[in-house]
Design a protein around this motif. Structure first.
Motif, mmCIF file in Angstrom:
data_model
loop_
_atom_site.group_PDB
_atom_site.id
_atom_site.type_symbol
_atom_site.label_atom_id
_atom_site.label_comp_id
_atom_site.label_asym_id
_atom_site.label_seq_id
_atom_site.Cartn_x
_atom_site.Cartn_y
_atom_site.Cartn_z
ATOM 1 N N HIS A 15 -21.858 -29.995 -4.243
ATOM 2 C CA HIS A 15 -20.562 -29.624 -4.820
ATOM 3 C C HIS A 15 -19.438 -29.721 -3.774
ATOM 4 O O HIS A 15 -18.428 -30.384 -3.967
ATOM 5 C CB HIS A 15 -20.664 -28.203 -5.396
ATOM 6 C CG HIS A 15 -19.406 -27.736 -6.077
ATOM 7 N ND1 HIS A 15 -19.246 -26.433 -6.517
ATOM 8 C CD2 HIS A 15 -18.247 -28.363 -6.388
ATOM 9 C CE1 HIS A 15 -18.046 -26.294 -7.058
ATOM 10 N NE2 HIS A 15 -17.424 -27.461 -6.999
ATOM 11 N N ARG A 16 -19.652 -29.087 -2.645
ATOM 12 C CA ARG A 16 -18.621 -29.135 -1.599
ATOM 13 C C ARG A 16 -18.517 -30.542 -1.007
ATOM 14 O O ARG A 16 -17.443 -30.956 -0.545
ATOM 15 C CB ARG A 16 -18.917 -28.109 -0.513
ATOM 16 C CG ARG A 16 -18.908 -26.699 -1.077
ATOM 17 C CD ARG A 16 -18.904 -25.665 -0.009
ATOM 18 N NE ARG A 16 -17.556 -25.432 0.493
ATOM 19 C CZ ARG A 16 -17.256 -24.460 1.372
ATOM 20 N NH1 ARG A 16 -18.231 -23.689 1.841
ATOM 21 N NH2 ARG A 16 -16.024 -24.289 1.773
ATOM 22 N N GLY A 17 -19.619 -31.247 -1.025
ATOM 23 C CA GLY A 17 -19.584 -32.636 -0.578
ATOM 24 C C GLY A 17 -18.680 -33.473 -1.469
ATOM 25 O O GLY A 17 -17.877 -34.279 -0.968
ATOM 26 N N MET A 18 -18.805 -33.293 -2.761
ATOM 27 C CA MET A 18 -17.914 -34.003 -3.693
ATOM 28 C C MET A 18 -16.461 -33.680 -3.376
ATOM 29 O O MET A 18 -15.613 -34.576 -3.304
ATOM 30 C CB MET A 18 -18.200 -33.578 -5.139
ATOM 31 C CG MET A 18 -19.378 -34.272 -5.779
ATOM 32 S SD MET A 18 -19.368 -34.038 -7.581
ATOM 33 C CE MET A 18 -19.694 -32.305 -7.717
ATOM 34 N N ARG A 19 -16.162 -32.403 -3.225
ATOM 35 C CA ARG A 19 -14.795 -31.969 -2.926
ATOM 36 C C ARG A 19 -14.308 -32.582 -1.597
ATOM 37 O O ARG A 19 -13.182 -33.085 -1.508
ATOM 38 C CB ARG A 19 -14.723 -30.440 -2.861
ATOM 39 C CG ARG A 19 -14.946 -29.763 -4.208
ATOM 40 C CD ARG A 19 -15.069 -28.240 -4.058
ATOM 41 N NE ARG A 19 -13.946 -27.684 -3.312
ATOM 42 C CZ ARG A 19 -12.861 -27.105 -3.863
ATOM 43 N NH1 ARG A 19 -12.767 -26.998 -5.188
ATOM 44 N NH2 ARG A 19 -11.901 -26.631 -3.109
ATOM 45 N N ALA A 20 -15.181 -32.559 -0.600
ATOM 46 C CA ALA A 20 -14.786 -33.101 0.698
ATOM 47 C C ALA A 20 -14.566 -34.609 0.615
ATOM 48 O O ALA A 20 -13.632 -35.149 1.231
ATOM 49 C CB ALA A 20 -15.852 -32.763 1.743
ATOM 50 N N GLU A 21 -15.405 -35.292 -0.152
ATOM 51 C CA GLU A 21 -15.247 -36.750 -0.288
ATOM 52 C C GLU A 21 -13.914 -37.062 -0.989
ATOM 53 O O GLU A 21 -13.205 -38.000 -0.603
ATOM 54 C CB GLU A 21 -16.417 -37.354 -1.081
ATOM 55 C CG GLU A 21 -17.771 -37.259 -0.384
ATOM 56 C CD GLU A 21 -17.947 -38.209 0.801
ATOM 57 O OE1 GLU A 21 -17.055 -39.074 1.025
ATOM 58 O OE2 GLU A 21 -18.950 -38.063 1.526
ATOM 59 N N ALA A 22 -13.584 -36.279 -2.009
ATOM 60 C CA ALA A 22 -12.300 -36.489 -2.698
ATOM 61 C C ALA A 22 -11.131 -36.262 -1.730
ATOM 62 O O ALA A 22 -10.153 -37.020 -1.701
ATOM 63 C CB ALA A 22 -12.193 -35.541 -3.893
ATOM 64 N N ARG A 23 -11.239 -35.225 -0.943
ATOM 65 C CA ARG A 23 -10.187 -34.943 0.057
ATOM 66 C C ARG A 23 -10.099 -36.087 1.068
ATOM 67 O O ARG A 23 -8.998 -36.479 1.488
ATOM 68 C CB ARG A 23 -10.502 -33.650 0.816
ATOM 69 C CG ARG A 23 -10.303 -32.365 0.020
ATOM 70 C CD ARG A 23 -10.594 -31.197 0.969
ATOM 71 N NE ARG A 23 -10.702 -29.907 0.313
ATOM 72 C CZ ARG A 23 -9.661 -29.079 0.114
ATOM 73 N NH1 ARG A 23 -8.442 -29.436 0.477
ATOM 74 N NH2 ARG A 23 -9.865 -27.902 -0.453
ATOM 75 N N MET A 24 -11.269 -36.591 1.505
ATOM 76 C CA MET A 24 -11.240 -37.652 2.510
ATOM 77 C C MET A 24 -10.613 -38.921 1.946
ATOM 78 O O MET A 24 -9.792 -39.575 2.610
ATOM 79 C CB MET A 24 -12.652 -37.955 3.021
ATOM 80 C CG MET A 24 -13.156 -36.888 4.001
ATOM 81 S SD MET A 24 -14.574 -37.440 4.967
ATOM 82 C CE MET A 24 -15.835 -37.459 3.704
ATOM 83 N N LEU A 25 -10.979 -39.267 0.694
ATOM 84 C CA LEU A 25 -10.396 -40.480 0.093
ATOM 85 C C LEU A 25 -8.873 -40.370 0.075
ATOM 86 O O LEU A 25 -8.159 -41.318 0.408
ATOM 87 C CB LEU A 25 -10.929 -40.682 -1.335
ATOM 88 C CG LEU A 25 -12.382 -41.163 -1.448
ATOM 89 C CD1 LEU A 25 -12.816 -41.200 -2.918
ATOM 90 C CD2 LEU A 25 -12.544 -42.550 -0.816
ATOM 91 N N ALA A 26 -8.396 -39.191 -0.295
ATOM 92 C CA ALA A 26 -6.945 -38.976 -0.315
ATOM 93 C C ALA A 26 -6.368 -39.051 1.093
ATOM 94 O O ALA A 26 -5.321 -39.670 1.329
ATOM 95 C CB ALA A 26 -6.652 -37.613 -0.948
ATOM 96 N N ALA A 27 -7.081 -38.437 2.046
ATOM 97 C CA ALA A 27 -6.556 -38.373 3.408
ATOM 98 C C ALA A 27 -6.506 -39.756 4.065
ATOM 99 O O ALA A 27 -5.614 -40.030 4.875
ATOM 100 C CB ALA A 27 -7.424 -37.424 4.254
ATOM 101 N N PHE A 28 -7.478 -40.611 3.736
ATOM 102 C CA PHE A 28 -7.459 -41.958 4.335
ATOM 103 C C PHE A 28 -6.140 -42.683 4.029
ATOM 104 O O PHE A 28 -5.664 -43.485 4.817
ATOM 105 C CB PHE A 28 -8.612 -42.819 3.791
ATOM 106 C CG PHE A 28 -9.976 -42.350 4.203
ATOM 107 C CD1 PHE A 28 -10.192 -41.734 5.438
ATOM 108 C CD2 PHE A 28 -11.065 -42.532 3.349
ATOM 109 C CE1 PHE A 28 -11.464 -41.316 5.808
ATOM 110 C CE2 PHE A 28 -12.324 -42.121 3.713
ATOM 111 C CZ PHE A 28 -12.537 -41.495 4.932
ATOM 112 N N ALA A 29 -5.586 -42.373 2.850
ATOM 113 C CA ALA A 29 -4.384 -43.089 2.407
ATOM 114 C C ALA A 29 -3.108 -42.392 2.859
ATOM 115 O O ALA A 29 -2.007 -42.918 2.667
ATOM 116 C CB ALA A 29 -4.398 -43.213 0.891
ATOM 117 N N ALA A 30 -3.242 -41.213 3.429
ATOM 118 C CA ALA A 30 -2.036 -40.433 3.722
ATOM 119 C C ALA A 30 -1.258 -41.037 4.889
ATOM 120 O O ALA A 30 -1.824 -41.693 5.728
ATOM 121 C CB ALA A 30 -2.428 -38.988 4.025
#
Lengths: 463, 463
Positions: A448-463
């Motif tokens: 669960h937290r892995g999913m959340r972290a992956e979503a955050r990372m995908l967003a952060a890569f583009a920031a």
């Protein structure tokens, strides 16, 4: 992380956890054991299943045929020319499940059971790597569902032969180099530091593997009738290998440590911050002393310093009791774990020199090199690493451990060599997940937290 | 040798060589392979045959039952109370004959064929030991035929299990100690120096056999994930064994050389007189340098100096290619060849001490001792040795080589330990007789001169 939609994506993930789990279970039910030819069709079925999942999410998805089991390649390249391009790598194959009798349930009928950290999922592949792959795919699904787009241009590559040595991977990377073009590789196949602390693996040791064979007399001899004047190759071998380390655990091969790069201060700080317990780690394997270079911690010895390991030794009689033989030959298997900066070829040549100058008269040395790869490092100040560090800290409330890994990960080496790509290793397994063993599990909380972290990372890569 | 009848006895031997050979062939035709249960009745038949031969010559002869195959014990005690009492030992059993396809004829159908030294006899047991036993029995027969008596009080002991490790010998020696009482033992189971030069073996090396096991971690470990801090038992083992010899080939075990007795000058002179060719001996086994203590000849290193031999070494992965393992344990098989004066128990304790003080932290050593026997020597000035030296010189026109033997001969050790008897080792085999191999042979010339020499020795013992 400044992406205003991230909270909505995380909320979506939380709200649809059961659906994500259901899709994860669907993949776990396919016994895609790559090492067993009887499961070839199951492997192909798993590949098609993953392809269809990705196609259903809007990817251009296809099977990539190889000499062995197919890969899955799926692209979603709609983030615009200025967005980063990310290659996500995972594998859909799993280890064999035997010994079956040690499993509490059918390894391909996933079970949701209670554990000390809440619910956990037990199945072959629960974490390695189907669980971690589904964690990423479900993060992507949530991003798409909430925002209608992905923050990065994304290619997904799923391999089907990781658990049997990746025999077709390098050829596939080479054949698909255009489809796989990216700024970096994201891999979810490693562990967290512990259930509360994320980790990024920023260095891997390389590996040079060799066999040394020492020959002496032209045949096996009776040790009574010939012993004394006749050279014993085991004596010659142990004389050489017994000299490999000095009294401080330093390896004596000339030039062995040349070129080793300094560990960044940030990384050392991260290691110190773990509060790693050397005595507990050693105690778990029945030891009390760190055997590597004196004055260095367990983490340094395992993550940041090279080794010379005798993995096997052989010669003469090995059965019960005694046999009065002087064998014609003796040998040893060695591996050298290499850290960034060491030149594998130089290490191999140095070892050959080390052996040759210690040979007893009449002893001859033969060397077989099984392969050599350099230690790898991910630059911790690269933008995608900085992004991942921030995303993980946002999710877990503490910075990730910038961990090393004493082992080699062949796919990382392959990406670097074939495609010139660095790999960002972020995974959410735990050390007690029993990968490759009976009752493999993945904590639902980690998923669960892995999913959340992956979503955050995908967003952060583009920031 | 002052016995006036010796010429007549030798003439009798010469005149009846064909008859002697015929009786030798009769014994060779019995496939008395002690190691193969299918041949048990053949072994018993060979024992009975030998008993009947001896009874026919006037001995009191019987089978001596054991837990295994019977011995043959025959006495001829009519030489008077002042004549020496001699125990002649030989064995009637033979090695298995396989691989049969390498024999030029049936191994149990003896062939008389031409060779570079004249006729030779080819059969399993041709020399080892049926040929040498018949050589002695025929010398006895000739003495009896010519003089009607024997010069010594003689007991013949023929064993039936020599080729399978003599499992019943010690018990038989103990049970028959009164029947076997003697001044010394005469054994004909060794070789000449060469076809023109006789030899007496005056020293044998003893043997202490051990296994050393080094344990480290509590299980096999992955050498990437654990390598560096985790102790590798193969490293600990090679560190110890690699230190066993100094740069001069001297063994470093404390006290190892203590107590070694000097080699008599007569013996050294005899070795020098052989003109032994170190380079040829080494060249035959593919070597150019004598590996033992520097400055000592091949014969000294093999006959008169002790060894520490690593007969086997094992640990970790030994298959094809490479495996990244740190094994939980590693070990070695060792034998120490001991020369007269060394205390086997002290050598064993010295080695344990040597190992223990070189153990890396966390390494543990386990020792298994498989047995220990001291080096043996025959006093070259004992009357029976002096007599044999003179008898052999009379027959061959040159003195015998007073040879050492690098190996141990268990029966000699058994006679010394069980009966307190020294053994006179005089044999007439040649190094190329292929004992234990296909096409075993005995030169007819060696058999013939061996009979003559045995007759001379029997006479000389009584002189």
């Amino acid at each position: 992380m400044s992406n205003p939609s991230i909270d909505a994506i995380l909320a979506h993930i939380d709200a649809h956890l059961d659906d994500s789990r259901a899709r994860w279970f669907d993949l776990l039910r396919i016994p895609s054991i790559s090492a067993q030819p009887a499961h070839k069709q199951d492997c192909i079925r798993a590949a098609a299943h993953a392809r269809d999942l990705l196609a259903g999410m809007g990817f251009e998805a296809r099977l990539a045929e190889t000499a062995g089991l197919p890969g899955v390649i799926a692209t979603h390249l709609k983030a615009g020319a200025h967005a980063p391009r990310v290659l996500f790598y995972g594998h859909y194959d799993v280890q064999p499940a035997d010994p079956l009798e040690l499993w509490h349930a059918d390894p391909f009928n996933p079970q949701l059971v209670d554990g000390p950290h809440g619910k956990r999922v037990i199945a072959r592949g629960a974490v390695d790597d189907k669980g971690q792959v589904m964690m990423v795919l479900e993060a992507i699904r949530a991003s798409l569902a909430v925002t209608g787009r992905l923050p990065v241009n994304l290619t997904v590559l799923l391999e089907g032969e990781e658990e049997c040595g990746s025999p077709s991977l390098e050829a596939m990377l080479n054949a698909e180099r255009h489809a796989l073009a990216a700024d970096f590789v994201l891999v979810a196949d490693t562990n967290m530091w512990n259930i509360d602390t994320p980790a990024i693996t920023t260095s891997l040791r390389g590996l040079a593997a060799m066999e040394l064979k020492i020959t002496g007399p032209n045949r096996d001899l009776h040790s009574g009738l010939f012993g004394g004047p006749a050279l014993n190759p085991i004596r010659a071998l142990t004389r050489i290998l017994g000299d490999l380390f000095d009294e401080n655990g330093t390896i004596r091969i000339p030039g062995f440590y040349d070129g080793i790069t300094q560990i960044p201060e940030d990384v050392l700080k991260s290691w110190r911050a773990t509060g790693f317990d050397d005595a507990a780690w050693l105690g778990a394997i029945g030891l009390a002393h760190a055997s590597g270079e004196h004055g260095r911690s367990v983490l340094e010895q395992n993550w940041a310093r090279p080794t010379a390991e005798i993995n096997g030794i052989f010669g003469g009689y090995q059965g019960d009791g005694s046999k009065t033989v002087i064998p014609a030959e003796a040998g040893a298997k060695l591996t050298f774990r290499l850290v960034p900066g060491q030149d594998p070829e130089r290490v191999i040549q140095g070892f050959k020199h080390f052996v040759t100058e210690r040979l007893l008269p009449d002893a001859r040395a033969e060397f077989t090199v099984f392969g050599a790869s350099a230690g790898l490092t991910v630059p911790i100040d690269a933008p995608y690493v900085v992004a991942a560090r921030h995303a993980l800290e946002a999710e877990f409330g503490k910075p990730p451990v910038l961990a090393g890994c004493g082992a080699s990960i062949p796919v990382v080496e392959a990406f670097e060599r074939q495609l010139g790509l660095k790999t960002l290793l972020v995974g959410f397994g735990l050390d007690d997940d029993c990968i490759h063993s009976p009752n493999e599990k993945f904590e639902l909380r980690c998923f669960h937290r892995g999913m959340r972290a992956e979503a955050r990372m995908l967003a952060a890569f583009a920031a």
